[in-house]
Write an enzyme that holds these catalytic residues in place. Structure first.
Site, mmCIF file in Angstrom:
data_model
loop_
_atom_site.group_PDB
_atom_site.id
_atom_site.type_symbol
_atom_site.label_atom_id
_atom_site.label_comp_id
_atom_site.label_asym_id
_atom_site.label_seq_id
_atom_site.Cartn_x
_atom_site.Cartn_y
_atom_site.Cartn_z
ATOM 1 N N ILE A 1 -10.456 2.422 11.227
ATOM 2 C CA ILE A 1 -11.979 2.526 10.686
ATOM 3 C C ILE A 1 -12.411 1.406 11.394
ATOM 4 O O ILE A 1 -13.940 1.602 11.673
ATOM 5 C CB ILE A 1 -11.685 1.851 9.221
ATOM 6 C CG1 ILE A 1 -10.760 2.999 8.649
ATOM 7 C CG2 ILE A 1 -13.054 2.140 8.385
ATOM 8 C CD1 ILE A 1 -10.580 2.588 6.826
ATOM 9 N N ASN B 1 -4.573 -8.140 16.973
ATOM 10 C CA ASN B 1 -3.245 -8.483 17.429
ATOM 11 C C ASN B 1 -2.437 -7.469 17.884
ATOM 12 O O ASN B 1 -1.306 -7.362 18.352
ATOM 13 C CB ASN B 1 -2.266 -9.233 16.395
ATOM 14 C CG ASN B 1 -1.902 -8.437 15.399
ATOM 15 O OD1 ASN B 1 -2.136 -7.222 15.178
ATOM 16 N ND2 ASN B 1 -1.056 -9.062 14.416
ATOM 17 N N ASN C 1 -1.088 -2.705 15.297
ATOM 18 C CA ASN C 1 -1.274 -1.141 15.124
ATOM 19 C C ASN C 1 -2.584 -0.252 15.556
ATOM 20 O O ASN C 1 -3.267 0.517 15.206
ATOM 21 C CB ASN C 1 -1.228 -0.896 13.419
ATOM 22 C CG ASN C 1 -1.091 0.559 13.098
ATOM 23 O OD1 ASN C 1 -0.255 1.106 13.402
ATOM 24 N ND2 ASN C 1 -1.669 0.938 12.098
ATOM 25 N N SER D 1 -9.840 -1.467 -1.086
ATOM 26 C CA SER D 1 -9.164 -0.141 -1.378
ATOM 27 C C SER D 1 -9.366 0.275 -2.755
ATOM 28 O O SER D 1 -9.271 -0.619 -3.750
ATOM 29 C CB SER D 1 -7.879 -0.204 -0.832
ATOM 30 O OG SER D 1 -6.925 0.992 -1.299
ATOM 31 N N TYR E 1 1.188 -3.850 -1.085
ATOM 32 C CA TYR E 1 0.206 -3.713 -0.393
ATOM 33 C C TYR E 1 -1.117 -3.775 -1.267
ATOM 34 O O TYR E 1 -2.311 -4.546 -0.731
ATOM 35 C CB TYR E 1 0.088 -2.405 0.397
ATOM 36 C CG TYR E 1 -1.457 -1.751 0.909
ATOM 37 C CD1 TYR E 1 -1.725 -2.379 1.984
ATOM 38 C CD2 TYR E 1 -2.102 -0.930 0.392
ATOM 39 C CE1 TYR E 1 -3.022 -2.208 2.513
ATOM 40 C CE2 TYR E 1 -3.207 -0.726 0.577
ATOM 41 C CZ TYR E 1 -3.831 -1.164 1.664
ATOM 42 O OH TYR E 1 -4.961 -0.784 2.092
ATOM 43 N N LYS F 1 -4.497 -6.471 -1.634
ATOM 44 C CA LYS F 1 -5.953 -6.249 -1.672
ATOM 45 C C LYS F 1 -6.574 -6.845 -2.910
ATOM 46 O O LYS F 1 -7.673 -7.579 -2.889
ATOM 47 C CB LYS F 1 -6.334 -4.807 -1.659
ATOM 48 C CG LYS F 1 -5.871 -3.966 -0.607
ATOM 49 C CD LYS F 1 -6.969 -4.407 0.759
ATOM 50 C CE LYS F 1 -6.418 -3.927 2.039
ATOM 51 N NZ LYS F 1 -7.231 -4.699 3.327
ATOM 52 N N ARG G 1 -7.826 13.955 -4.543
ATOM 53 C CA ARG G 1 -8.408 12.641 -3.829
ATOM 54 C C ARG G 1 -9.648 12.767 -3.330
ATOM 55 O O ARG G 1 -10.253 13.952 -3.106
ATOM 56 C CB ARG G 1 -7.404 12.346 -2.898
ATOM 57 C CG ARG G 1 -6.222 11.985 -3.086
ATOM 58 C CD ARG G 1 -5.795 10.697 -3.786
ATOM 59 N NE ARG G 1 -4.558 10.377 -4.411
ATOM 60 C CZ ARG G 1 -4.031 10.730 -5.265
ATOM 61 N NH1 ARG G 1 -4.418 11.608 -5.994
ATOM 62 N NH2 ARG G 1 -2.585 10.424 -5.415
#
Ligand code: NAD
Ligand code: UFG
Length: 336
Positions: free
Chosen positions: A12, A32, A35, A124, A148, A152, A230
């Protein structure tokens, strides 16, 4: 504006950097590369004709951040950096809490000490938990069902408290629904490590022949065809939501949660059939039991984004899937 983008080489972040460079902003990325890959930087340059400054550092590294804020006078920060795999967060929760929560606290402390108090944060729709009915709006109670999601929620709560404690902060907590798609150029897109967890990268790797078969997690939900529904949103619309949030930060008091979704629900089978039509590829699948933690239907009430930011998603499902397919078929091995 001069902007610090944490996690700016990620999926993103890279699309947002493209939109910001196109508008003439000066960009410094800190990542870093946990990913992502530096190949993204040359792709961004090909698309925009401009290069962001790239700093290879970890947001948990206070002295690296301190140097960065001493060297540059940032107008605002967009904070994408974080680990995001729900399943992995159950296996290595401490890494998730350390990276996402401690890293964010370090970033916010360094921002405060350098007097930079404008922030756009990647939250999220996961913070709506399992107990609210769609359309989900920002007044609903929040909860989390995995580490996770907890990270958030914790970061959002830290930001609400921070904004309450000091009126100089302006913060947009953007609650993303399901980002998919890729830049229209086919040069940047989502590049998951290993076997994808999310639906769209999985379907596109089946279509390109890297994976044999999709597993559809359940066809007995209370939805139009029994499969999960979704709110898929094109990553470029999402990127433009960040641009609008940045432009409106002066009009935001404190910390404002804002949904970024289309307001429409699409089922797994609709995704598979549309992908099949657009790519011309077969997408074999099996129906398997429901995935633990999934719920039937998730879609946004995007009124706050519409009214406060003047933002609305414009790209339809066909465009989301055309762009995903262009990216995947042009780059079957991602950035490798
Ligand atoms: P991504 O993994 O592609 O990008 C995240 C970037 O952050 C990567 O480039 C990674 O290398 C970097 N990073 C991670 N930890 C870091 C650290 N400690 N220091 C510096 N860099 C670090 O993920 P994305 O899909 O682009 O997601 C961006 C943000 O949006 C994340 O915070 C994610 O949790 C959130 N989000 C994503 C989705 C989604 O479905 N993609 C949905 C809701 C929220
Ligand atoms: N699905 C399958 N097979 C797969 C993968 C997914 O059938 O191989 C189904 C799921 O059951 C669900 C739908 O496809 O019905 C979407 O699943 P994703 O894993 O792509 O997305 P989720 O909605 O489960 O979660 C995503 C992110 C979360 C984020 C959430 C926000 O992974 O991090 O969107 O709404 F919090």
């Amino acid at each position: 504006m001069k902007l610090l983008i944490t996690g700016g080489t990620g999926y993103i972040g890279s699309h947002t950097v493209v939109e910001l460079l196109n508008l003439g902003h000066t960009i410094v990325i800190v990542d870093n590369l946990a990913n992502s890959s530096t190949e993204v930087l040359s792709r961004i340059e090909t698309i925009t004709g401009k290069s962001p400054t790239f700093v290879h550092a970890d947001i948990c590294d206070r002295s690296a951040l301190d140097c960065l804020f001493t060297e540059h006078r940032f107008d605002a920060v967009i904070h994408f950096a974080g680990l995001k795999a729900v399943g992995e967060s159950n296996d290595i929760p401490l890494s998730y809490y350390h990276n996402n929560v401690s890293g964010s606290i370090t970033l916010f402390e360094v921002m405060a000490s350098h007097g930079v108090k404008k922030l756009v944060f990647s939250s999220s729709a996961t913070v709506y938990g399992e107990n609210n009915c769609s359309p989900l709006d920002e007044s609903m109670p929040t909860s989390a069902t995995n580490p996770y999601g907890q990270t958030k929620l914790m970061i959002e709560n830290i930001l609400f408290d921070l904004a309450k404690s000091d009126a100089d902060w302006s913060i947009a907590c953007l609650r993303y629904f399901n980002p998919i798609g890729a830049h229209q150029s086919g040069l940047i897109g989502e590049n998951p490590n290993g076997i994808p967890n999310n639906l769209l990268p999985y379907v596109s790797q089946v279509a390109v022949g890297k994976l044999p078969k999709l597993q559809i997690f359940g066809d007995d939900y209370d939805t139009q065809d029994g499969t999960g529904v979704r709110d898929y949103i094109h990553v470029v619309d999402l990127a433009l939501g960040h641009v609008k949030a940045l432009e409106q930060l002066d009009n935001i008091d404190g910390c404002q949660p804002i949904n970024l979704g289309t307001g429409n629900g699409t089922s797994v089978l609709e995704i598979v059939n549309t992908f099949k039509d657009i790519s011309g590829q077969d997408i074999p699948y099996d129906i398997v039991p429901r995935r633990v933690g999934d719920i039937a239907t998730v879609f946004a009430d995007a009124s706050i984004a519409n009214n406060l930011l003047g933002w609305q998603a414009k790209r339809d499902l066909a465009m989301m899937i055309e762009d995903t397919w262009r990216w995947q078929s042009n780059n079957p091995n991602g950035f490798a």
